[in-house]
Structures are given as structure tokens and as C-alpha cells.
Scaffold this motif. Structure first.
Motif, PDB file in Angstrom:
ATOM      1  N   GLY A  80      -0.998  29.236 -11.963  1.00  0.00           N
ATOM      2  CA  GLY A  80      -1.667  27.960 -11.725  1.00  0.00           C
ATOM      3  C   GLY A  80      -0.703  26.875 -11.284  1.00  0.00           C
ATOM      4  O   GLY A  80      -0.950  26.169 -10.289  1.00  0.00           O
ATOM      5  N   ILE A  81       0.399  26.733 -12.007  1.00  0.00           N
ATOM      6  CA  ILE A  81       1.359  25.685 -11.659  1.00  0.00           C
ATOM      7  C   ILE A  81       2.147  26.051 -10.401  1.00  0.00           C
ATOM      8  O   ILE A  81       2.489  25.182  -9.595  1.00  0.00           O
ATOM      9  N   LEU A  82       2.414  27.351 -10.201  1.00  0.00           N
ATOM     10  CA  LEU A  82       3.134  27.769  -8.990  1.00  0.00           C
ATOM     11  C   LEU A  82       2.274  27.555  -7.748  1.00  0.00           C
ATOM     12  O   LEU A  82       2.770  27.105  -6.704  1.00  0.00           O
ATOM     13  N   ASN A  83       0.995  27.867  -7.854  1.00  0.00           N
ATOM     14  CA  ASN A  83       0.089  27.621  -6.727  1.00  0.00           C
ATOM     15  C   ASN A  83       0.019  26.138  -6.404  1.00  0.00           C
ATOM     16  O   ASN A  83       0.046  25.738  -5.231  1.00  0.00           O
ATOM     17  N   ASP A 109      -6.869  19.147 -13.035  1.00  0.00           N
ATOM     18  CA  ASP A 109      -6.140  20.304 -13.554  1.00  0.00           C
ATOM     19  C   ASP A 109      -5.121  19.821 -14.587  1.00  0.00           C
ATOM     20  O   ASP A 109      -4.832  18.624 -14.673  1.00  0.00           O
ATOM     21  N   PRO A 110      -4.576  20.729 -15.399  1.00  0.00           N
ATOM     22  CA  PRO A 110      -3.674  20.304 -16.472  1.00  0.00           C
ATOM     23  C   PRO A 110      -2.414  19.614 -16.002  1.00  0.00           C
ATOM     24  O   PRO A 110      -1.881  18.737 -16.695  1.00  0.00           O
ATOM     25  N   PHE A 111      -1.931  19.964 -14.821  1.00  0.00           N
ATOM     26  CA  PHE A 111      -0.655  19.418 -14.371  1.00  0.00           C
ATOM     27  C   PHE A 111      -0.817  18.033 -13.752  1.00  0.00           C
ATOM     28  O   PHE A 111       0.082  17.192 -13.858  1.00  0.00           O
ATOM     29  N   ALA A 112      -1.968  17.793 -13.146  1.00  0.00           N
ATOM     30  CA  ALA A 112      -2.287  16.437 -12.695  1.00  0.00           C
ATOM     31  C   ALA A 112      -2.402  15.519 -13.906  1.00  0.00           C
ATOM     32  O   ALA A 112      -1.895  14.391 -13.911  1.00  0.00           O
ATOM     33  N   ALA A 123       0.831  -1.206   0.000  1.00  0.00           N
ATOM     34  CA  ALA A 123       0.000   0.000   0.000  1.00  0.00           C
ATOM     35  C   ALA A 123       0.862   1.250   0.000  1.00  0.00           C
ATOM     36  O   ALA A 123       0.581   2.230  -0.687  1.00  0.00           O
ATOM     37  N   HIS A 124       1.939   1.202   0.777  1.00  0.00           N
ATOM     38  CA  HIS A 124       2.848   2.345   0.836  1.00  0.00           C
ATOM     39  C   HIS A 124       3.502   2.580  -0.517  1.00  0.00           C
ATOM     40  O   HIS A 124       3.634   3.705  -0.986  1.00  0.00           O
ATOM     41  N   GLY A 125       3.895   1.507  -1.171  1.00  0.00           N
ATOM     42  CA  GLY A 125       4.531   1.623  -2.489  1.00  0.00           C
ATOM     43  C   GLY A 125       3.602   2.232  -3.505  1.00  0.00           C
ATOM     44  O   GLY A 125       3.999   3.038  -4.338  1.00  0.00           O
ATOM     45  N   GLN A 126       2.292   1.879  -3.421  1.00  0.00           N
ATOM     46  CA  GLN A 126       1.325   2.425  -4.362  1.00  0.00           C
ATOM     47  C   GLN A 126       1.083   3.893  -4.108  1.00  0.00           C
ATOM     48  O   GLN A 126       0.863   4.675  -5.020  1.00  0.00           O
ATOM     49  N   SER A 127       1.096   4.294  -2.831  1.00  0.00           N
ATOM     50  CA  SER A 127       0.802   5.696  -2.510  1.00  0.00           C
ATOM     51  C   SER A 127       2.027   6.582  -2.649  1.00  0.00           C
ATOM     52  O   SER A 127       1.913   7.796  -2.705  1.00  0.00           O
ATOM     53  N   ALA A 128       3.212   5.988  -2.709  1.00  0.00           N
ATOM     54  CA  ALA A 128       4.440   6.773  -2.733  1.00  0.00           C
ATOM     55  C   ALA A 128       4.988   6.945  -4.148  1.00  0.00           C
ATOM     56  O   ALA A 128       6.181   6.905  -4.351  1.00  0.00           O
ATOM     57  N   LYS A 129       4.081   7.080  -5.117  1.00  0.00           N
ATOM     58  CA  LYS A 129       4.529   7.296  -6.494  1.00  0.00           C
ATOM     59  C   LYS A 129       5.291   8.618  -6.573  1.00  0.00           C
ATOM     60  O   LYS A 129       4.974   9.588  -5.874  1.00  0.00           O
ATOM     61  N   LYS A 130       6.274   8.662  -7.442  1.00  0.00           N
ATOM     62  CA  LYS A 130       7.090   9.861  -7.563  1.00  0.00           C
ATOM     63  C   LYS A 130       6.368  10.921  -8.388  1.00  0.00           C
ATOM     64  O   LYS A 130       5.778  10.616  -9.417  1.00  0.00           O
ATOM     65  N   PRO A 131       6.403  12.174  -7.958  1.00  0.00           N
ATOM     66  CA  PRO A 131       5.790  13.234  -8.761  1.00  0.00           C
ATOM     67  C   PRO A 131       6.587  13.472 -10.043  1.00  0.00           C
ATOM     68  O   PRO A 131       7.774  13.136 -10.123  1.00  0.00           O
ATOM     69  N   LEU A 132       5.941  14.029 -11.034  1.00  0.00           N
ATOM     70  CA  LEU A 132       6.596  14.368 -12.295  1.00  0.00           C
ATOM     71  C   LEU A 132       7.573  15.513 -12.057  1.00  0.00           C
ATOM     72  O   LEU A 132       7.216  16.541 -11.486  1.00  0.00           O
ATOM     73  N   ARG A 133       8.823  15.326 -12.497  1.00  0.00           N
ATOM     74  CA  ARG A 133       9.842  16.367 -12.371  1.00  0.00           C
ATOM     75  C   ARG A 133       9.649  17.372 -13.506  1.00  0.00           C
ATOM     76  O   ARG A 133       9.882  17.057 -14.673  1.00  0.00           O
ATOM     77  N   VAL A 134       9.219  18.578 -13.144  1.00  0.00           N
ATOM     78  CA  VAL A 134       8.847  19.588 -14.142  1.00  0.00           C
ATOM     79  C   VAL A 134       9.771  20.795 -14.068  1.00  0.00           C
ATOM     80  O   VAL A 134      10.083  21.294 -12.986  1.00  0.00           O
ATOM     81  N   GLY A 135      10.189  21.260 -15.242  1.00  0.00           N
ATOM     82  CA  GLY A 135      10.888  22.526 -15.355  1.00  0.00           C
ATOM     83  C   GLY A 135       9.945  23.574 -15.917  1.00  0.00           C
ATOM     84  O   GLY A 135       9.187  23.289 -16.849  1.00  0.00           O
ATOM     85  N   VAL A 136       9.938  24.758 -15.344  1.00  0.00           N
ATOM     86  CA  VAL A 136       9.092  25.852 -15.827  1.00  0.00           C
ATOM     87  C   VAL A 136       9.929  26.752 -16.724  1.00  0.00           C
ATOM     88  O   VAL A 136      11.000  27.227 -16.317  1.00  0.00           O
TER      89      VAL A 136
END
Length: 371
Positions: free
Chosen positions: A41-44, A321-324, A18-31
């Protein structure tokens, strides 16, 4: 005892799973750039939305140090994230994807820098300032197998997706006959956008046009979607400078008419509305669907004496939202959405290019031949 030990082991494995499923890595984004006000929007989301796990902003490319510092105070990010050039930001932070909030004319440069590195790109609408630039961007994206998405606010309206379902999936209003899209506001200066945004938005070289591109792109995007990526037969446009004292270089009023074999689309893009609006009317042979805003609609179907108001959930849209959505798409957790797709937005750019030409010459532009 053995039984108890087995139970304990199973419980530990379940917790770890369960922890492994919830601990997915966020997308590394450059602005890339901070001069487009949609960047808030993305900064908020990244710096103020508690417990969000969709994205992680790893770097910001912005040469205007004063602007970067102003937004750092507003949103609470560290200036250590800010780099003076896109190349340095990409080299130092190695993002998986970028979100471009620079002038529209610079979108091509962003793709030229990112695609060869295998970095995905999402730009704010429209895709480019010309169809020629869009073609080069498309070639690079396909060559390097990266996503090239265009973000519109209206993509995340549940009402638009419900309208599409009624018109196309459920066939509730019969064959489409007319689409009318209204987009815009009182004008960028009138609503007090910041100077950095206003400077490039009102320059035809950096924005492509005025209201014609700024808000005409929404209608072109939605019409192309509703028409299943069918290219119109012709494009006719009329533009005006109602406020040349405020917008001396660009149009502030634009109307585009798209003709299809059995359907017509009218796109009304304006910096002269009394109030901000992003709404749409979709007429079929036997009924109609109006979107009022992101959730509210008005519908009248065959044999109904009156139209009826209805409200739909935002969940009708492909993501919150677009970033999700961006994160889910890159991580293979969702399917591509047609409104943000490159295929749709190449047609949008063909329409906008033709509209600019039509407004200049006063003649309709035929799109019968594939460019």
C-alpha cells in the motif's frame, strides 16, 4: 501606470501565496521491514501514485536483500534507499516518521529505536504481541512525545464511520445492545501470501497467535471505538485448529465474546471463511446498522417495516488512506482519529491478551480491575 504596477505586484503576491500553499513538503517516512504484505500500500502510493504529495519514502530498512530487490523491481524504487538495519536507515535518512511492516513482535523494538529520536511510529495492526510489550511502547511514546498509531484497513471504511455516526452521534438505533464483527478470509496460505509473510504470520512468537490476533484485533478495535473506549467487564474466547496440517503452530479459528454492563460484542476471526470479509452488525434497542464492505450498508430503524440498503462515500472516513492521514496528523492538519489512537489500541491489546489466556484455560478473564 502606478495603478497597473500595483495590480502587477498584487498578482505576483497572490501567485506566490497560492504556490506556497500548494508546495507543502511531504512527510519524510522511513519504512521498517518489507515482510508484511500490507507494505504494498505505501510502496504503491509513494512510487506509483502520480502527483501525490503526502509522503516521501526516504529509506527502507530490510535485511533480506533478495526481498528488497524483488519489491524494487515491482514498485520501481532505487536500491539505494535500502539499508540492512533500522539504525543505519534512521542515521542516514533522518525520517520524521516511520511505518512498520515487520513481524508484530518487532513493533516494540521499532518504538525503542524511534521514540528517543523524536520519530513518530505507525505500525500495522495489532499494536503488539502482548499487553506487556504494548505498555512499554506506550511509556516510550508518552515520554518522548511522539505519535504511536495502529493502522487497520477498516479505519478507512466510510461505512464504519457512518455506522458510528448513526449509533453514537445521531442515536438513531437507541442504546447499543450487541455488536457482531466478522473478519478474515480463506487462510493466508490459501490466498497465496508470499513466503516471508506466511513464515512469521503463522508463528505464535512473532504474530502473537493465529487468526485470533490477525483478525480478532479488528473487532476489538471497532468495539472499543463504538463503546467510547470502555473496557469490557470480561473476555471469553474459543479457538480451534481446523487445519492443523496447514497451521500446526497457531489457531485458524477464533471467537471472542466481550461483555459490557448492557452490551455484548461477538468477534468472529477466521482463516476459514469461504470468501474474504470485513463486515459488522451493530444492534441498538430500536434499530440496527450492518456494514457490508467499505461503502455498502444495510439499515433498519424504528418503525421501518424493512431494512434498506444504502451506500456511503469513502469521504466519511478521516482520510483517503492511512498515509495521507499520517502526514496530515504529523503536520498538524487534522485531528487524531480514535481508531488509530494509542488509547484505543491499549484496550485492544488488553482484550487480545485476555482472549489468548481464555482460549488456553477455557475460562472467562475478568477485566474489572485496571491493569
Amino acid at each position: 501606470m502606478v495603478r497597473t504596477a500595483v495590480h502587477v505586484v498584487l498578482l505576483v503576491l497572490l501567485i506566490q501565496s497560492a504556490h506556497g500553499q500548494s508546495a507543502k513538503k511531504p512527510l519524510r517516512v522511513g519504512v521498517v521491514g518489507l515482510v508484511h504484505s500490507h507494505v504494498h500500500g505505501i510502496l504503491n502510493k509513494a512510487f506509483k501514485e502520480k502527483n501525490q504529495t503526502d509522503i516521501d519514502i526516504v529509506g527502507i530498512a530490510e535485511p533480506n536483500r533478495e526481498l528488497a530487490e524483488r519489491f524494487a523491481k515491482q514498485h520501481g524504487y532505487s536500491m539505494s534507499l535500502v539499508y540492512p538495519t533500522v539504525e543505519e536507515m534512521l542515521d542516514k535518512t533522518k525520517p520524521e516518521a516511520v511505518a512498520d511492516f515487520g513481524p508484530i513482535v518487532d513493533h516494540r523494538k521499532t518504538v525503542e529505536r524511534c521514540a528517543p529520536r523524536g520519530i513518530h511510529v505507525m505500525v500495522e495492526k495489532p499494536l503488539a504481541t502482548s499487553f506487556a510489550d504494548a505498555k512499554q511502547m506506550e511509556t516510550l511514546a508518552k515520554k518522548h512525545n511522539v505519535q504511536l498509531l495502529t493502522n487497520y484497513e477498516t479505519t478507512w471504511y466510510g461505512s464504519n464511520h457512518k455506522a458510528y455516526a448513526l449509533a453514537n452521534t445521531e442515536k438513531a438505533i437507541g442504546d447499543l445492545r450487541k455488536i457482531v464483527v466478522h473478519d478474515g478470509h480463506q487462510g493466508p496460505k490459501e490466498i497465496n501470501v508470499n513466503k516471508e509473510f506466511l513464515d512469521w504470520l503463522t508463528d505464535p512468537a512473532t504474530n502473537g497467535a493465529g487468526a485470533l490476533f490477525d483478525f480478532g484485533c479488528y473487532g476489538a478495535n471497532l468495539s472499543t471505538w463504538l463503546m467510547h473506549n470502555q473496557r469490557p467487564l470480561s473476555v471469553m474466547a474459543v479457538t480451534q485448529q481446523i487445519k492443523p496440517d496447514i497451521y500446526p503452530k497457531v489457531d485458524d479459528e477464533g471467537t471472542i465474546i466481550l461483555t459490557y454492563p448492557k452490551t455484548q460484542t461477538i468477534i468472529q476471526a477466521s482463516w476459514n471463511w469461504p470468501f474474504a470479509r470485513k463486515d459488522m452488525e451493530v444492534y441498538g434497542q430500536t434499530g440496527y446498522v450492518f456494514t457490508v464492505d467499505g461503502t455498502r450498508m444495510r439499515i433498519r430503524l424504528k418503525d421501518e417495516a424493512n431494512e434498506r440498503p444504502t451506500e456511503v462515500a469513502q469521504s466519511e472516513a478521516p482520510a483517503t488512506d492511512p498515509f495521507a492521514y499520517y502526514a496530515k496528523l504529523i503536520h498538524g492538519e487534522t485531528k487524531p482519529d480514535e481508531l488509530t489512537s494509542l488509547e484505543n489500541n491499549m484496550i485492544v491489546m488488553e482484550i487480545l491478551d485476555a482472549a489468548r489466556q481464555s482460549a488456553k484455560t477455557g475460562k472467562a478473564v475478568s477485566l474489572k480491575q485496571k491493569l
